[in-house]
Design a protein around this motif. Structure first.
Motif, short mmCIF file in Angstrom:
data_model
loop_
_atom_site.label_atom_id
_atom_site.label_comp_id
_atom_site.label_asym_id
_atom_site.label_seq_id
_atom_site.Cartn_x
_atom_site.Cartn_y
_atom_site.Cartn_z
N ILE A 89 0.83 -1.20 0.00
CA ILE A 89 0.00 0.00 0.00
C ILE A 89 0.87 1.26 0.00
O ILE A 89 0.58 2.25 -0.68
CB ILE A 89 -0.94 0.00 1.23
CG1 ILE A 89 -2.13 -0.94 0.99
CG2 ILE A 89 -1.45 1.42 1.53
CD1 ILE A 89 -3.03 -1.08 2.20
N ILE A 90 1.95 1.20 0.75
CA ILE A 90 2.79 2.38 0.94
C ILE A 90 3.54 2.76 -0.34
O ILE A 90 3.72 3.95 -0.63
CB ILE A 90 3.79 2.13 2.08
CG1 ILE A 90 3.06 2.13 3.42
CG2 ILE A 90 4.90 3.17 2.10
CD1 ILE A 90 3.92 1.77 4.60
N LEU A 117 2.38 11.37 0.06
CA LEU A 117 2.17 11.68 1.47
C LEU A 117 3.35 12.44 2.04
O LEU A 117 3.19 13.41 2.81
CB LEU A 117 1.92 10.40 2.27
CG LEU A 117 1.60 10.57 3.75
CD1 LEU A 117 0.38 11.46 3.95
CD2 LEU A 117 1.37 9.21 4.42
N ILE A 118 4.57 12.04 1.67
CA ILE A 118 5.77 12.75 2.13
C ILE A 118 5.77 14.19 1.63
O ILE A 118 6.03 15.13 2.39
CB ILE A 118 7.05 12.02 1.66
CG1 ILE A 118 7.21 10.68 2.38
CG2 ILE A 118 8.28 12.89 1.89
CD1 ILE A 118 8.34 9.83 1.84
N MET A 119 5.44 14.37 0.37
CA MET A 119 5.43 15.72 -0.20
C MET A 119 4.33 16.57 0.43
O MET A 119 4.50 17.78 0.62
CB MET A 119 5.27 15.65 -1.72
CG MET A 119 6.53 15.17 -2.44
SD MET A 119 6.43 15.24 -4.25
CE MET A 119 5.47 13.77 -4.60
N GLU A 120 3.20 15.94 0.76
CA GLU A 120 2.12 16.66 1.43
C GLU A 120 2.55 17.14 2.81
O GLU A 120 2.24 18.27 3.22
CB GLU A 120 0.89 15.76 1.55
CG GLU A 120 -0.28 16.37 2.34
CD GLU A 120 -1.40 15.37 2.58
OE1 GLU A 120 -1.68 15.07 3.76
OE2 GLU A 120 -1.98 14.88 1.59
N LEU A 121 3.28 16.30 3.53
CA LEU A 121 3.68 16.63 4.90
C LEU A 121 4.87 17.57 4.97
O LEU A 121 5.03 18.31 5.94
CB LEU A 121 4.01 15.35 5.68
CG LEU A 121 2.83 14.40 5.95
CD1 LEU A 121 3.32 13.12 6.62
CD2 LEU A 121 1.78 15.08 6.83
N THR A 122 5.74 17.53 3.95
CA THR A 122 6.97 18.33 3.99
C THR A 122 6.92 19.56 3.09
O THR A 122 7.70 20.50 3.31
CB THR A 122 8.19 17.49 3.58
OG1 THR A 122 8.02 17.05 2.22
CG2 THR A 122 8.33 16.27 4.49
#
Length: 412
Positions: A24-25, A32-37
């Motif tokens: 899934i990851i 998700l990483i780009m959204e958070l960072t």
């Protein structure tokens, strides 16, 4: 017999759910990483590399711990604890407000992901020498099927909401926890339990303690090299598809699903048939030959259809893996199975760490703009060399073993 079938189903689902979580990851973690960072793709790759290293590092540290504890208190409580912890991990990913929380989740996932150790020991407990290779093949089948389902869930539901797949994974894991709690018995009998030896909880120490088993270290080393070579795919596959074929995330996901399907067929259905018909030694030899050929051909695949075609020998070569694991298990006392599987799982975790750093670096070196040689297939060529060396060690080890009698030896 009915109890064993139910237990095998539980173990299969346990590993399947773990692998689905990994699958899934893969397609959604960059977004998700780009959204958070707020960072771009290049920086997201760096974060992703360290997230995987954190996961594998925790697996390496905790695999022998869980294996040793399970040799004393049984497999069932450790498996249930790991499943419960993994469901919490997925919820952490779903709720994570910052990148730090993703690292917290990956650390927890690595600890609970060490349940592979106990799951392998459970299989060893309930298997006969005749069907052990076949039953260990269920692990490979679960990996294959997990990489069919996981990327599909991640890609489809991730388009709806980037965090939705994590809620689904958490629900699946908790459902398996409930099933195991109510329906799955303990596999380790009281007479086969032993006191905890703290020194065996130190990563790598369990292997040293197994040095007196006939030829087992050579075969474990071959198993280690084969797993290290196998890390070339998860380390670079997505980037290789983008660099060489200009693949989209959807095309990457489809390719991963094909990989998973072929691995599931080879390790879930072919292992038992091939071992029964040709014997363990011939199965291991043929498997290594197909593995090596398939891996090398990946490096030469100039068109996508070629990559798909070369997946066939590579995936079918996977019959060697569970066969080797079954042979190793049969050489070790029933009282040492948890310790053995903990050592093996720890080694596999090391291959994930080394492989991530090695193959990613090799891939970057041969595609960088200022490079003198452009060879995006370099990681797979290197992996083929590792497989060839592993094959040599496996042949040497098997010459020192009586694979037909599978005599169990106690550690000195």
């Amino acid at each position: 017999m009915q109890s064993n079938k139910k237990a095998l189903l539980f173990i299969f689902i346990t590993i399947l759910v773990d692998v689905i979580g990994i699958g899934i990851i893969i397609p959604i973690i960059p977004d998700l990483i780009m959204e958070l960072t707020g960072e771009g793709t290049a920086q997201a790759v760096i974060y992703g590399m360290w997230l995987m290293t954190a996961f594998s590092g925790m697996q390496f540290l905790f695999s022998p711990v869980l294996g040793e504890i399970s040799d004393r208190y049984g497999r069932r409580p450790i498996l249930l604890l790991a499943l419960f912890g993994l469901s919490i991990d997925y919820l952490i990913h779903a709720w994570a407000p910052t990148i730090i929380w993703l690292f917290v989740g990956r650390f927890l996932a690595g600890i609970t992901g060490a349940s592979f150790t106990v799951a392998s020991a459970y299989i060893a407990d309930i298997s006969t020498k005749e069907n052990k290779a076949k039953n260990f093949g269920l692990i490979g089948a679960a990996f294959g099927l997990g990489f069919i389902i996981g990327p599909g869930i991640g890609g489809f539901f991730g388009d709806i909401d980037i965090r939705l797949p994590f809620y689904i994974a958490a629900g699946l894991t908790f459902a398996n926890f409930v099933f195991g709690y109510f329906f799955v018995p303990e596999s380790l009998t009281l007479e086969n339990r032993r006191q905890i030896i703290p020194s065996k909880m130190i990563p790598g120490v369990s292997l040293v303690s197994l040095r007196n088993y006939k030829g087992v270290l050579l075969l474990i080393f071959a198993f280690f090299l084969a797993n290290l070579a196998g890390q070339a795919l998860p380390s670079t596959w997505s980037y290789y598809g983008i660099e060489r074929y200009d693949w989209s995330p959807r095309e990457i996901g489809i390719s991963l699903m094909v990989v998973g399907l072929l691995v599931a067929i080879a390790q879930g259905f072919l292992v038992g048939v091939v071992v029964k018909k040709f014997g363990k030694k011939k199965t291991i030899i043929a498997g290594f030959v197909l593995w090596t050929i398939g891996m090398f051909l990946f490096s030469q695949a100039s068109e996508p259809w070629m990559l798909y075609a070369f997946l066939i020998p590579y995936a079918f070569g996977g019959v060697a893996g569970p066969t080797i694991q079954g042979v190793i298990s049969n050489q070790v006392s029933e009282k040492e199975q948890g310790n053995l599987q903990g050592a093996i799982t720890g080694l596999v975790s090391i291959t994930a760490i080394i492989g991530q750093l090695t193959f990613s670096a090799v891939f970057y070196y041969f595609i960088r703009p200022e490079g003198a040689i452009y060879f995006p297939g370099a990681p797979y060529a290197l992996a083929a060399v590792f497989l060839l060396v592993a094959f040599v060690f496996a042949v040497i080890a098997m010459k020192k073993m009586d694979l037909d009698s599978d005599i169990q030896l106690e550690a000195d």
